[in-house]
Design an enzyme around this catalytic site. Structure first.
Site, short mmCIF file in Angstrom:
data_model
loop_
_atom_site.label_atom_id
_atom_site.label_comp_id
_atom_site.label_asym_id
_atom_site.label_seq_id
_atom_site.Cartn_x
_atom_site.Cartn_y
_atom_site.Cartn_z
N PHE A 6 0.92 -1.15 0.09
CA PHE A 6 -0.10 0.02 -0.06
C PHE A 6 0.74 1.21 0.12
CE2 PHE A 6 -2.62 -3.44 2.18
CZ PHE A 6 -3.93 -3.00 1.61
N ASP A 7 0.56 2.33 -0.45
CA ASP A 7 0.98 3.69 -0.57
C ASP A 7 0.31 4.01 1.04
OD1 ASP A 7 2.22 5.91 -1.06
OD2 ASP A 7 0.39 6.90 -1.78
N LYS A 8 0.62 5.21 1.43
CA LYS A 8 0.16 5.65 2.53
C LYS A 8 -0.79 6.92 2.56
CE LYS A 8 2.82 8.31 5.77
NZ LYS A 8 1.76 9.35 5.80
#
Length: 208
Positions: A6-8
């Site tokens: 995931f990206d944040k």
């Protein structure tokens, strides 16, 4: 599927950071620091820019005009304010410019440990033999999205590992990962390097 990365910001978090602290360097004023940051961020749609502009407006601060604004991918933004070249961006950029953190480093470490994202405000060096002066830093906080922790837990229940790949500092990334139960963290990754991190994660998965 054995691992999900995931990206944040805006993916696991709301993407609506708020300014948590303004930390001026010695000899600087917090209101002036915020005014200069707002000048650089004028017209930007970046989440951190919106947080700066909202905070400056709430404080009744009139930001000066900025010229020659230029975004530097993975690092920050620069422009001329009141005739002086200013840069607002990451610790990576600060280090690349040779700008010493000095007395602000301890405060920066504490804010990062609390999960804050940081932006450093730096001015143009006065002469070739002078270090780039750090005017101060700004700290931002962003909350995890509702349901993010449940989504991670559901993946784990299916036997799928999770990873976080973020351009943010290690403290902020680790804080979000801890809150959500994510298995591993890759922080301070430049935008152009994220695909390579994904490739490395894929290559490290056991075969069979």
């Amino acid at each position: 599927v054995r691992l999900v990365a995931f990206d944040k910001t805006g993916t696991l978090t709301e993407g609506k950071p708020q300014l948590q602290a303004v930390e001026p360097a010695v000899g600087q004023a917090a209101d002036q620091l915020l005014a200069l940051a707002a000048a650089l961020q004028h017209g930007s749609e970046h989440p951190l820019a919106r947080a700066v502009l909202q905070a400056s407006a709430a404080a009744g601060i009139d930001a000066p005009a900025a010229a020659d604004l230029r975004a530097v991918p993975g690092r920050g933004i620069e422009g001329r304010v009141q005739g002086r070249l200013l840069r607002l961006g990451s610790a990576r950029w600060r280090d690349e410019l040779g700008a010493p953190a000095d007395a602000l480093q301890a405060r920066a470490d504490a804010l990062q440990a609390q999960g804050c994202s940081l932006a450093w405000l730096m001015a143009e060096a006065a002469g070739h033999d002078r270090a780039v002066p750090v005017l101060g830093l700004l700290a931002f906080g962003d909350r995890p999205k509702a349901g993010a922790a449940a989504a991670i837990a559901r993946l784990h229940a299916l036997g799928i590992r999770t990873a976080l790949i973020s351009g943010d500092n290690r403290g902020a990334a680790a804080s979000v990962a801890a809150q959500l139960g994510i298995d591993e963290v890759h922080a301070e990754v430049l935008p152009g390097d994220k695909a390579e991190v994904v490739a490395q994660l894929r290559a490290a998965l056991p075969t069979g």
